[in-house]
Scaffold this motif. Structure first.
Motif, PDB file in Angstrom:
ATOM      1  N   TYR A  83       0.865  -1.176   0.000  1.00 33.54           N
ATOM      2  CA  TYR A  83       0.000   0.000   0.000  1.00 33.54           C
ATOM      3  C   TYR A  83       0.904   1.229   0.000  1.00 33.54           C
ATOM      4  O   TYR A  83       1.162   1.836   1.026  1.00 33.54           O
ATOM      5  CB  TYR A  83      -0.936  -0.012   1.212  1.00 33.54           C
ATOM      6  CG  TYR A  83      -1.996  -1.075   1.098  1.00 33.54           C
ATOM      7  CD1 TYR A  83      -3.242  -0.771   0.570  1.00 33.54           C
ATOM      8  CD2 TYR A  83      -1.726  -2.381   1.467  1.00 33.54           C
ATOM      9  CE1 TYR A  83      -4.205  -1.757   0.419  1.00 33.54           C
ATOM     10  CE2 TYR A  83      -2.682  -3.378   1.320  1.00 33.54           C
ATOM     11  CZ  TYR A  83      -3.919  -3.056   0.796  1.00 33.54           C
ATOM     12  OH  TYR A  83      -4.863  -4.029   0.645  1.00 33.54           O
ATOM     13  N   ARG A  84       1.417   1.538  -1.171  1.00 36.57           N
ATOM     14  CA  ARG A  84       2.481   2.530  -1.235  1.00 36.57           C
ATOM     15  C   ARG A  84       1.968   3.949  -1.446  1.00 36.57           C
ATOM     16  O   ARG A  84       2.701   4.905  -1.261  1.00 36.57           O
ATOM     17  CB  ARG A  84       3.487   2.157  -2.330  1.00 36.57           C
ATOM     18  CG  ARG A  84       4.031   0.748  -2.148  1.00 36.57           C
ATOM     19  CD  ARG A  84       5.280   0.531  -2.952  1.00 36.57           C
ATOM     20  NE  ARG A  84       6.406   1.261  -2.393  1.00 36.57           N
ATOM     21  CZ  ARG A  84       7.147   0.819  -1.384  1.00 36.57           C
ATOM     22  NH1 ARG A  84       6.885  -0.333  -0.820  1.00 36.57           N
ATOM     23  NH2 ARG A  84       8.153   1.533  -0.935  1.00 36.57           N
ATOM     24  N   ASN A  86      -0.157   6.950  -0.270  1.00 34.49           N
ATOM     25  CA  ASN A  86      -0.818   7.404   0.948  1.00 34.49           C
ATOM     26  C   ASN A  86      -1.039   8.898   0.824  1.00 34.49           C
ATOM     27  O   ASN A  86      -0.126   9.646   0.530  1.00 34.49           O
ATOM     28  CB  ASN A  86       0.010   6.917   2.154  1.00 34.49           C
ATOM     29  CG  ASN A  86       0.397   7.975   3.154  1.00 34.49           C
ATOM     30  OD1 ASN A  86      -0.285   8.988   3.366  1.00 34.49           O
ATOM     31  ND2 ASN A  86       1.515   7.764   3.813  1.00 34.49           N
ATOM     32  N   HIS A 133      -5.269   5.273   2.209  1.00 37.33           N
ATOM     33  CA  HIS A 133      -4.206   4.413   1.712  1.00 37.33           C
ATOM     34  C   HIS A 133      -4.679   3.630   0.509  1.00 37.33           C
ATOM     35  O   HIS A 133      -5.825   3.214   0.448  1.00 37.33           O
ATOM     36  CB  HIS A 133      -3.785   3.413   2.792  1.00 37.33           C
ATOM     37  CG  HIS A 133      -3.021   4.038   3.886  1.00 37.33           C
ATOM     38  ND1 HIS A 133      -1.675   4.190   3.857  1.00 37.33           N
ATOM     39  CD2 HIS A 133      -3.439   4.599   5.043  1.00 37.33           C
ATOM     40  CE1 HIS A 133      -1.279   4.796   4.947  1.00 37.33           C
ATOM     41  NE2 HIS A 133      -2.331   5.066   5.687  1.00 37.33           N
ATOM     42  N   ARG A 137      -1.753   5.520  -6.888  1.00 39.95           N
ATOM     43  CA  ARG A 137      -2.339   6.869  -6.820  1.00 39.95           C
ATOM     44  C   ARG A 137      -3.744   6.862  -7.410  1.00 39.95           C
ATOM     45  O   ARG A 137      -4.636   7.537  -6.889  1.00 39.95           O
ATOM     46  CB  ARG A 137      -1.475   7.860  -7.602  1.00 39.95           C
ATOM     47  CG  ARG A 137      -0.174   8.176  -6.931  1.00 39.95           C
ATOM     48  CD  ARG A 137       0.663   9.039  -7.859  1.00 39.95           C
ATOM     49  NE  ARG A 137       0.232  10.423  -7.835  1.00 39.95           N
ATOM     50  CZ  ARG A 137       0.905  11.391  -7.197  1.00 39.95           C
ATOM     51  NH1 ARG A 137       2.008  11.123  -6.551  1.00 39.95           N
ATOM     52  NH2 ARG A 137       0.468  12.624  -7.220  1.00 39.95           N
ATOM     53  N   ARG A 143     -10.959   6.695  -4.735  1.00 37.14           N
ATOM     54  CA  ARG A 143     -11.607   6.664  -3.433  1.00 37.14           C
ATOM     55  C   ARG A 143     -12.017   8.065  -2.980  1.00 37.14           C
ATOM     56  O   ARG A 143     -13.054   8.247  -2.365  1.00 37.14           O
ATOM     57  CB  ARG A 143     -10.670   5.995  -2.418  1.00 37.14           C
ATOM     58  CG  ARG A 143     -10.595   4.511  -2.673  1.00 37.14           C
ATOM     59  CD  ARG A 143      -9.523   3.817  -1.893  1.00 37.14           C
ATOM     60  NE  ARG A 143      -9.765   2.372  -1.930  1.00 37.14           N
ATOM     61  CZ  ARG A 143      -9.025   1.475  -1.305  1.00 37.14           C
ATOM     62  NH1 ARG A 143      -7.989   1.869  -0.589  1.00 37.14           N
ATOM     63  NH2 ARG A 143      -9.318   0.198  -1.377  1.00 37.14           N
ATOM     64  N   LEU A 161      -2.748  15.694  -0.524  1.00 35.46           N
ATOM     65  CA  LEU A 161      -1.308  15.770  -0.309  1.00 35.46           C
ATOM     66  C   LEU A 161      -0.728  14.353  -0.286  1.00 35.46           C
ATOM     67  O   LEU A 161      -0.725  13.691   0.756  1.00 35.46           O
ATOM     68  CB  LEU A 161      -0.991  16.486   1.014  1.00 35.46           C
ATOM     69  CG  LEU A 161      -1.200  18.001   1.079  1.00 35.46           C
ATOM     70  CD1 LEU A 161      -2.670  18.342   1.226  1.00 35.46           C
ATOM     71  CD2 LEU A 161      -0.417  18.607   2.229  1.00 35.46           C
ATOM     72  N   PHE A 162      -0.261  13.886  -1.440  1.00 31.26           N
ATOM     73  CA  PHE A 162       0.369  12.570  -1.476  1.00 31.26           C
ATOM     74  C   PHE A 162       1.705  12.628  -0.757  1.00 31.26           C
ATOM     75  O   PHE A 162       2.390  13.648  -0.785  1.00 31.26           O
ATOM     76  CB  PHE A 162       0.594  12.127  -2.925  1.00 31.26           C
ATOM     77  CG  PHE A 162      -0.606  11.475  -3.542  1.00 31.26           C
ATOM     78  CD1 PHE A 162      -0.938  10.165  -3.230  1.00 31.26           C
ATOM     79  CD2 PHE A 162      -1.418  12.188  -4.421  1.00 31.26           C
ATOM     80  CE1 PHE A 162      -2.051   9.566  -3.792  1.00 31.26           C
ATOM     81  CE2 PHE A 162      -2.536  11.588  -4.987  1.00 31.26           C
ATOM     82  CZ  PHE A 162      -2.858  10.274  -4.668  1.00 31.26           C
ATOM     83  N   SER A 163       2.065  11.512  -0.136  1.00 32.80           N
ATOM     84  CA  SER A 163       3.372  11.491   0.517  1.00 32.80           C
ATOM     85  C   SER A 163       4.431  11.202  -0.529  1.00 32.80           C
ATOM     86  O   SER A 163       4.192  10.497  -1.511  1.00 32.80           O
ATOM     87  CB  SER A 163       3.413  10.430   1.609  1.00 32.80           C
ATOM     88  OG  SER A 163       3.266   9.153   1.049  1.00 32.80           O
TER      89      SER A 163
END
Lengths: 193, 153
Positions: A83-84, A86, A133, A137, A143, A161-163
Motif C-alpha cells: 500500500y504505497r 498514501n 491508503h 495513486r 476513493r 497531499l500525497f506522501s
C-alpha cells in the motif's frame, strides 16, 4: 506561530480526556513498544510492573472499553505490504457540518484516520483531515472521488497531499525519548496522530 | 514488489488487527482459531516483525490519552528540504516525518510529556530552522479504528 491559541486548543482537548491512574500510565509505558511474543505475554508485562497477570488483563480491558486503547492486535506496516500510495486529504468544511462529515468519512474502511483540526488563517483554511491508503495513486484518487460523491462534497474545497519521501516513522512514544530509527529502517506503526 | 506471504501469515495480518485475546495465553487462543500450534503463531509473528511487515503486536492508543502531541507542517524551500528534514527527524519528540506534495512540504508529528515541553520544542524548531511551523493539533477524532482490510488478491 501563535502559541497562545495553540495552548488553548491543547487545553480543550486534554480537558476531554479522563484521568489515568499511575498504574495505567506505567502499563501503557510497558506495552507501547509491543507485547512480548511469548506464551504468557501479559504475565511477563505484569512481572515487570510488580502486579498480577489478572490485574494487567483487567486494566487493559478497562482501557479498551474507555477508548484509551483504540485497538489491541497486530499492527501492520501498510507500505511494506504494497500500500504505497498514501494521501492526506484536507477539506475546508463549514463548522456546523464538520461532525456529520467526519462521521460519514469514518464509515469507509479505506479512510484510516479522520480528524478535525483548527484552521490557521490565512495560510491554512482546512479543518477536516483524513488519511487514505491505496496500492496506487489512481486507486486513492478514485476513493476520494467516491467520498466527494457519496458524502455530498461537490462544493467543498479540498486538497490532496500525497506522501513522497518518508524521513521517519514509528509509533508514538510518550515516556521520554523515542527510539525509532530514521530513514531506511524507519518503523511504521499506526498513524495515530 | 509484491511480498510473498503464506496463508497463515495473511490470516495473522488481517484477522487479528483488532481483537487480540485478553486471556492468559492469547497466542494459543489465536492458534486454536487458525488450526495451528501456539509456537507456530509466535514464530510466524516474530518472522513478520523481523521482515518489517508487522510493527508490533500491541495497542494503538487514542491520541492525547497520555502526553500531548500535534501534527505540524513547514513550507521548506526545495533546496533546503533534506537538511531541514534531517534536523526535524533528529528531535526525539518527532515520530513521523514525511515529505508531501504541497507548498507545505514537510509534515511531522511532535509528541511531548506536557504542553510546555511541546511548545518549547516547536519554538526551538522555528529558531533552529528559521522557518515558521504550522501547528495543527487534533480537536476531534471521528475514526473508529477497525484496523485495515488488506484485501488479499
Amino acid at each position: 506561530m501563535d502559541m497562545s491559541a495553540f495552548r488553548e486548543h491543547l487545553r480543550q482537548i486534554r480537558s476531554r480526556v479522563g484521568f489515568l491512574e499511575d498504574t495505567d500510565l506505567a502499563l501503557i509505558g510497558a506495552i507501547e513498544k509491543g507485547l512480548p511474543l511469548s506464551p504468557r505475554p501479559y504475565a511477563e508485562v505484569a512481572a515487570g510492573l510488580g502486579i498480577s497477570e489478572q490485574e494487567v488483563l483487567r486494566r487493559l480491558a478497562a482501557l479498551r472499553n474507555r477508548g484509551v486503547i483504540k485497538r489491541l492486535g497486530v499492527v501492520v506496516r501498510h507500505r511494506e505490504l504494497g500500500y504505497r500510495a498514501n494521501a492526506m486529504v484536507v477539506w475546508d468544511v463549514p463548522d456546523d457540518t464538520v461532525g456529520e462529515l467526519g462521521r460519514c468519512f469514518s464509515g469507509y474502511d479505506f479512510v484510516t484516520l479522520c480528524y478535525r483540526r483548527p484552521r490557521q488563517l490565512p495560510q491554512w483554511p482546512y479543518n477536516l483531515f483524513c488519511m487514505i491508503h491505496g496500492k496506487t495513486r489512481d486507486e486513492v484518487q478514485a476513493r476520494i472521488a467516491q467520498l466527494v460523491q457519496e458524502c455530498g462534497l461537490e462544493s467543498v474545497q479540498h486538497q490532496v497531499l500525497f506522501s513522497r519521501r518518508r524521513f521517519k516513522q514509528c509509533g508514538a512514544r510518550y515516556h521520554g525519548v523515542t527510539t525509532c530509527p530514521a530513514l531506511a529502517d524507519a518503523r511504521e506503526a499506526d498513524y495515530a496522530t | 514488489m509484491v511480498m510473498e506471504l503464506t496463508h497463515l501469515e495473511k490470516r495473522l495480518l488481517n484477522d487479528f488487527q483488532r481483537d487480540l485475546p485478553l486471556s492468559q495465553r492469547p497466542y494459543a487462543d489465536m492458534a486454536e482459531q487458525l488450526g495451528v500450534s501456539e509456537q507456530e503463531v509466535i514464530d510466524t509473528l516474530e518472522r513478520l516483525r523481523e521482515r518489517g511487515v508487522v510493527s508490533r503486536v500491541g495497542a494503538v492508543f487514542r491520541p492525547h490519552s497520555v502526553g500531548v502531541s500535534t501534527l505540524a507542517a513547514m513550507a521548506v524551500p526545495e533546496a533546503e528540504l533534506e537538511r531541514v528534514a534531517e534536523a526535524i527527524t533528529a528531535y526525539p519528540h518527532v515520530n513521523h516525518n514525511y515529505e508531501r506534495e504541497h507548498e507545505y512540504n514537510l509534515w511531522f508529528v511532535v509528541t511531548a510529556k506536557d504542553e510546555s515541553e511541546l511548545c518549547g520544542v516547536l519554538e526551538d524548531m522555528e529558531r533552529s530552522t528559521g522557518l515558521s511551523v504550522l501547528a495543527l493539533p487534533l480537536l476531534e477524532d471521528y475514526h473508529i479504528d477497525l484496523g485495515f482490510d488488506l484485501q488479499w488478491t
